[in-house]
Motif scaffolding. Structure first.
Motif, PDB file in Angstrom:
ATOM      1  N   THR A  69       0.819  -1.214   0.000  1.00  0.00           N
ATOM      2  CA  THR A  69       0.000   0.000   0.000  1.00  0.00           C
ATOM      3  C   THR A  69       0.849   1.260   0.000  1.00  0.00           C
ATOM      4  O   THR A  69       1.908   1.325   0.607  1.00  0.00           O
ATOM      5  CB  THR A  69      -0.934   0.031   1.215  1.00  0.00           C
ATOM      6  OG1 THR A  69      -0.145  -0.085   2.401  1.00  0.00           O
ATOM      7  CG2 THR A  69      -1.930  -1.094   1.165  1.00  0.00           C
ATOM      8  N   GLY A  70       0.369   2.238  -0.695  1.00  0.00           N
ATOM      9  CA  GLY A  70       0.974   3.564  -0.784  1.00  0.00           C
ATOM     10  C   GLY A  70      -0.098   4.484  -1.316  1.00  0.00           C
ATOM     11  O   GLY A  70      -1.209   4.508  -0.796  1.00  0.00           O
ATOM     12  N   SER A  71       0.187   5.198  -2.388  1.00  0.00           N
ATOM     13  CA  SER A  71      -0.852   6.035  -3.000  1.00  0.00           C
ATOM     14  C   SER A  71      -1.918   5.156  -3.667  1.00  0.00           C
ATOM     15  O   SER A  71      -3.050   5.569  -3.845  1.00  0.00           O
ATOM     16  CB  SER A  71      -0.242   7.000  -4.012  1.00  0.00           C
ATOM     17  OG  SER A  71       0.434   6.280  -5.021  1.00  0.00           O
ATOM     18  N   THR A  72      -1.545   3.936  -4.034  1.00  0.00           N
ATOM     19  CA  THR A  72      -2.485   2.931  -4.548  1.00  0.00           C
ATOM     20  C   THR A  72      -2.155   1.599  -3.879  1.00  0.00           C
ATOM     21  O   THR A  72      -1.150   1.483  -3.179  1.00  0.00           O
ATOM     22  CB  THR A  72      -2.355   2.756  -6.079  1.00  0.00           C
ATOM     23  OG1 THR A  72      -1.038   2.292  -6.376  1.00  0.00           O
ATOM     24  CG2 THR A  72      -2.631   4.044  -6.820  1.00  0.00           C
ATOM     25  N   THR A  73      -2.974   0.605  -4.093  1.00  0.00           N
ATOM     26  CA  THR A  73      -2.706  -0.735  -3.567  1.00  0.00           C
ATOM     27  C   THR A  73      -2.335  -1.635  -4.732  1.00  0.00           C
ATOM     28  O   THR A  73      -3.019  -1.653  -5.752  1.00  0.00           O
ATOM     29  CB  THR A  73      -3.940  -1.294  -2.835  1.00  0.00           C
ATOM     30  OG1 THR A  73      -4.274  -0.416  -1.770  1.00  0.00           O
ATOM     31  CG2 THR A  73      -3.656  -2.667  -2.266  1.00  0.00           C
ATOM     32  N   ARG A  74      -1.222  -2.354  -4.564  1.00  0.00           N
ATOM     33  CA  ARG A  74      -0.740  -3.257  -5.609  1.00  0.00           C
ATOM     34  C   ARG A  74      -0.477  -4.623  -4.992  1.00  0.00           C
ATOM     35  O   ARG A  74      -0.050  -4.716  -3.843  1.00  0.00           O
ATOM     36  CB  ARG A  74       0.560  -2.738  -6.218  1.00  0.00           C
ATOM     37  CG  ARG A  74       0.459  -1.336  -6.772  1.00  0.00           C
ATOM     38  CD  ARG A  74       1.753  -0.867  -7.377  1.00  0.00           C
ATOM     39  NE  ARG A  74       2.739  -0.543  -6.345  1.00  0.00           N
ATOM     40  CZ  ARG A  74       4.011  -0.265  -6.608  1.00  0.00           C
ATOM     41  NH1 ARG A  74       4.458  -0.290  -7.844  1.00  0.00           N
ATOM     42  NH2 ARG A  74       4.853   0.049  -5.639  1.00  0.00           N
ATOM     43  N   GLY A  75      -0.710  -5.664  -5.775  1.00  0.00           N
ATOM     44  CA  GLY A  75      -0.388  -7.008  -5.319  1.00  0.00           C
ATOM     45  C   GLY A  75       1.107  -7.254  -5.414  1.00  0.00           C
ATOM     46  O   GLY A  75       1.779  -6.754  -6.312  1.00  0.00           O
ATOM     47  N   PHE A  76       1.638  -8.030  -4.450  1.00  0.00           N
ATOM     48  CA  PHE A  76       3.056  -8.383  -4.496  1.00  0.00           C
ATOM     49  C   PHE A  76       3.252  -9.880  -4.343  1.00  0.00           C
ATOM     50  O   PHE A  76       2.391 -10.586  -3.818  1.00  0.00           O
ATOM     51  CB  PHE A  76       3.864  -7.630  -3.424  1.00  0.00           C
ATOM     52  CG  PHE A  76       3.635  -8.114  -2.013  1.00  0.00           C
ATOM     53  CD1 PHE A  76       4.308  -9.221  -1.503  1.00  0.00           C
ATOM     54  CD2 PHE A  76       2.748  -7.452  -1.182  1.00  0.00           C
ATOM     55  CE1 PHE A  76       4.095  -9.657  -0.207  1.00  0.00           C
ATOM     56  CE2 PHE A  76       2.535  -7.875   0.119  1.00  0.00           C
ATOM     57  CZ  PHE A  76       3.204  -8.988   0.612  1.00  0.00           C
ATOM     58  N   LEU A  77       4.387 -10.356  -4.816  1.00  0.00           N
ATOM     59  CA  LEU A  77       4.855 -11.732  -4.650  1.00  0.00           C
ATOM     60  C   LEU A  77       6.215 -11.640  -3.993  1.00  0.00           C
ATOM     61  O   LEU A  77       7.103 -10.943  -4.490  1.00  0.00           O
ATOM     62  CB  LEU A  77       4.957 -12.429  -6.017  1.00  0.00           C
ATOM     63  CG  LEU A  77       5.565 -13.828  -6.040  1.00  0.00           C
ATOM     64  CD1 LEU A  77       4.683 -14.825  -5.293  1.00  0.00           C
ATOM     65  CD2 LEU A  77       5.768 -14.280  -7.486  1.00  0.00           C
ATOM     66  N   TYR A  78       6.391 -12.335  -2.864  1.00  0.00           N
ATOM     67  CA  TYR A  78       7.639 -12.274  -2.105  1.00  0.00           C
ATOM     68  C   TYR A  78       8.327 -13.632  -2.112  1.00  0.00           C
ATOM     69  O   TYR A  78       7.724 -14.646  -1.763  1.00  0.00           O
ATOM     70  CB  TYR A  78       7.364 -11.830  -0.670  1.00  0.00           C
ATOM     71  CG  TYR A  78       8.593 -11.762   0.202  1.00  0.00           C
ATOM     72  CD1 TYR A  78       9.626 -10.882  -0.077  1.00  0.00           C
ATOM     73  CD2 TYR A  78       8.719 -12.581   1.312  1.00  0.00           C
ATOM     74  CE1 TYR A  78      10.756 -10.818   0.721  1.00  0.00           C
ATOM     75  CE2 TYR A  78       9.846 -12.520   2.128  1.00  0.00           C
ATOM     76  CZ  TYR A  78      10.855 -11.642   1.826  1.00  0.00           C
ATOM     77  OH  TYR A  78      11.972 -11.574   2.618  1.00  0.00           O
ATOM     78  N   ASP A  79       9.577 -13.643  -2.538  1.00  0.00           N
ATOM     79  CA  ASP A  79      10.426 -14.837  -2.542  1.00  0.00           C
ATOM     80  C   ASP A  79      11.116 -14.907  -1.187  1.00  0.00           C
ATOM     81  O   ASP A  79      12.056 -14.150  -0.914  1.00  0.00           O
ATOM     82  CB  ASP A  79      11.433 -14.710  -3.687  1.00  0.00           C
ATOM     83  CG  ASP A  79      12.493 -15.784  -3.684  1.00  0.00           C
ATOM     84  OD1 ASP A  79      12.375 -16.772  -2.934  1.00  0.00           O
ATOM     85  OD2 ASP A  79      13.457 -15.647  -4.454  1.00  0.00           O
ATOM     86  N   VAL A  80      10.652 -15.788  -0.316  1.00  0.00           N
ATOM     87  CA  VAL A  80      11.176 -15.862   1.047  1.00  0.00           C
ATOM     88  C   VAL A  80      12.653 -16.236   1.059  1.00  0.00           C
ATOM     89  O   VAL A  80      13.452 -15.625   1.765  1.00  0.00           O
ATOM     90  CB  VAL A  80      10.350 -16.859   1.899  1.00  0.00           C
ATOM     91  CG1 VAL A  80      10.952 -17.049   3.274  1.00  0.00           C
ATOM     92  CG2 VAL A  80       8.898 -16.398   1.996  1.00  0.00           C
ATOM     93  N   ALA A  81      13.044 -17.231   0.253  1.00  0.00           N
ATOM     94  CA  ALA A  81      14.438 -17.695   0.250  1.00  0.00           C
ATOM     95  C   ALA A  81      15.390 -16.641  -0.297  1.00  0.00           C
ATOM     96  O   ALA A  81      16.509 -16.480   0.189  1.00  0.00           O
ATOM     97  CB  ALA A  81      14.561 -18.983  -0.551  1.00  0.00           C
ATOM     98  N   GLY A  82      14.952 -15.897  -1.312  1.00  0.00           N
ATOM     99  CA  GLY A  82      15.817 -14.902  -1.942  1.00  0.00           C
ATOM    100  C   GLY A  82      15.633 -13.489  -1.424  1.00  0.00           C
ATOM    101  O   GLY A  82      16.354 -12.573  -1.816  1.00  0.00           O
TER     102      GLY A  82
END
Length: 128
Positions: A69-82
């Motif tokens: 979240t910021g000025s808009t909301t965007r989906g994210f994908l997080y690579d836990v290992a990297g």
């Protein structure tokens, strides 16, 4: 004389203890399944965003999706290992990412992210 007459409410008390005991056993098993105590880590935000919320994680714990979240909301994908965070963007910007799983296609493993883009259901495929 029956037990309930000697100890009224005993079955109710035991029933109340069963759930917390099950939770403790499940937590102990989950902790041991990872070999060490699980730990919480902060997921970095996407550039120019102020915060994020994780919404789903793969069963092996390697990928997390959610909303940045910021000025808009965007989906994210997080690579836990990297420790890398990616904006979920293809032909349309994901405004939320609510699910993540794997699939095999042609012998190649893919990470699938489910969410919303432009008010519609959107599924994104990434090669792993």
């Amino acid at each position: 004389m029956s037990r309930s007459t000697i100890q009224p409410g005993l079955s109710t008390s035991l029933g109340r203890l069963a759930f917390p005991a099950a939770v403790v056993l499940i937590m102990a098993g989950a902790t041991n399944a990872f070999g060490a105590s699980p730990r919480l880590i902060a997921i970095p935000t996407l550039p120019d965003d102020a915060g994020n919320v994780g919404r789903a994680i793969t069963p092996d714990g390697l990928w997390v999706v959610g909303d940045s979240t910021g000025s808009t909301t965007r989906g994210f994908l997080y690579d836990v290992a990297g420790s890398n965070v990616y904006n979920v963007l293809a032909t349309g910007q994901a405004t939320t990412a609510t699910g993540v799983c794997y699939r095999d296609s042609g012998g190649q493993q893919q990470v699938i992210v489910g969410g919303i883009a432009a008010g519609w259901n959107a599924d994104y495929c990434f090669t792993n």
